[in-house]
Design a protein around this motif. Sequence first.
Motif, PDB file in Angstrom:
ATOM      1  N   LYS A  49      36.013  43.727  50.648  1.00  0.00           N
ATOM      2  CA  LYS A  49      35.001  44.057  50.008  1.00  0.00           C
ATOM      3  C   LYS A  49      35.335  44.990  48.893  1.00  0.00           C
ATOM      4  CE  LYS A  49      31.961  43.596  53.936  1.00  0.00           C
ATOM      5  NZ  LYS A  49      31.153  44.317  54.813  1.00  0.00           N
ATOM      6  N   LYS A  50      36.635  45.066  48.425  1.00  0.00           N
ATOM      7  CA  LYS A  50      37.237  46.057  47.219  1.00  0.00           C
ATOM      8  C   LYS A  50      36.965  47.383  47.475  1.00  0.00           C
ATOM      9  CE  LYS A  50      37.552  42.237  43.995  1.00  0.00           C
ATOM     10  NZ  LYS A  50      38.872  41.780  43.869  1.00  0.00           N
ATOM     11  N   ASP A  53      39.879  49.431  46.521  1.00  0.00           N
ATOM     12  CA  ASP A  53      40.064  49.372  45.007  1.00  0.00           C
ATOM     13  C   ASP A  53      39.149  50.331  44.427  1.00  0.00           C
ATOM     14  OD1 ASP A  53      40.868  47.697  42.416  1.00  0.00           O
ATOM     15  OD2 ASP A  53      38.384  47.818  42.361  1.00  0.00           O
ATOM     16  N   TYR A  76      49.726  49.206  48.732  1.00  0.00           N
ATOM     17  CA  TYR A  76      48.279  48.790  48.210  1.00  0.00           C
ATOM     18  C   TYR A  76      48.169  49.207  46.908  1.00  0.00           C
ATOM     19  CZ  TYR A  76      43.418  47.686  47.238  1.00  0.00           C
ATOM     20  OH  TYR A  76      42.396  46.972  46.453  1.00  0.00           O
ATOM     21  N   TYR A  86      43.332  47.729  35.400  1.00  0.00           N
ATOM     22  CA  TYR A  86      43.345  48.791  35.882  1.00  0.00           C
ATOM     23  C   TYR A  86      43.385  49.985  34.706  1.00  0.00           C
ATOM     24  CZ  TYR A  86      43.149  49.093  40.819  1.00  0.00           C
ATOM     25  OH  TYR A  86      42.638  49.108  42.261  1.00  0.00           O
TER      26      TYR A  86
END
Length: 90
Positions: A49-50, A53, A76, A86
Amino acid sequence: MSKIDISHDLVRKQFLAVVDGGAATLAYRVNKDIMEIFSTYVPEAARGKKIADLLVREALAFAKDKNLKIFPTCSYVVRPLGQPSYPRWS
């Protein structure tokens, strides 16, 4: 996915999100002007589900605000830092 609230524990040096299955975390340490990100964890029920991130982006924003260089030792974190999506700063 609903909005995920991320908190920053300066004492434990981690970013935390309460998610399905428990707590997702990103752990770091700072030495002078270098922020080493050494661990990310997302409970199995919340994976894909990110969320990791989101934790990484929050950590990068903190590093930028504090003028810290990033030293990623968590696998990661190493991978996405090379991606154009990013955030970057001088």
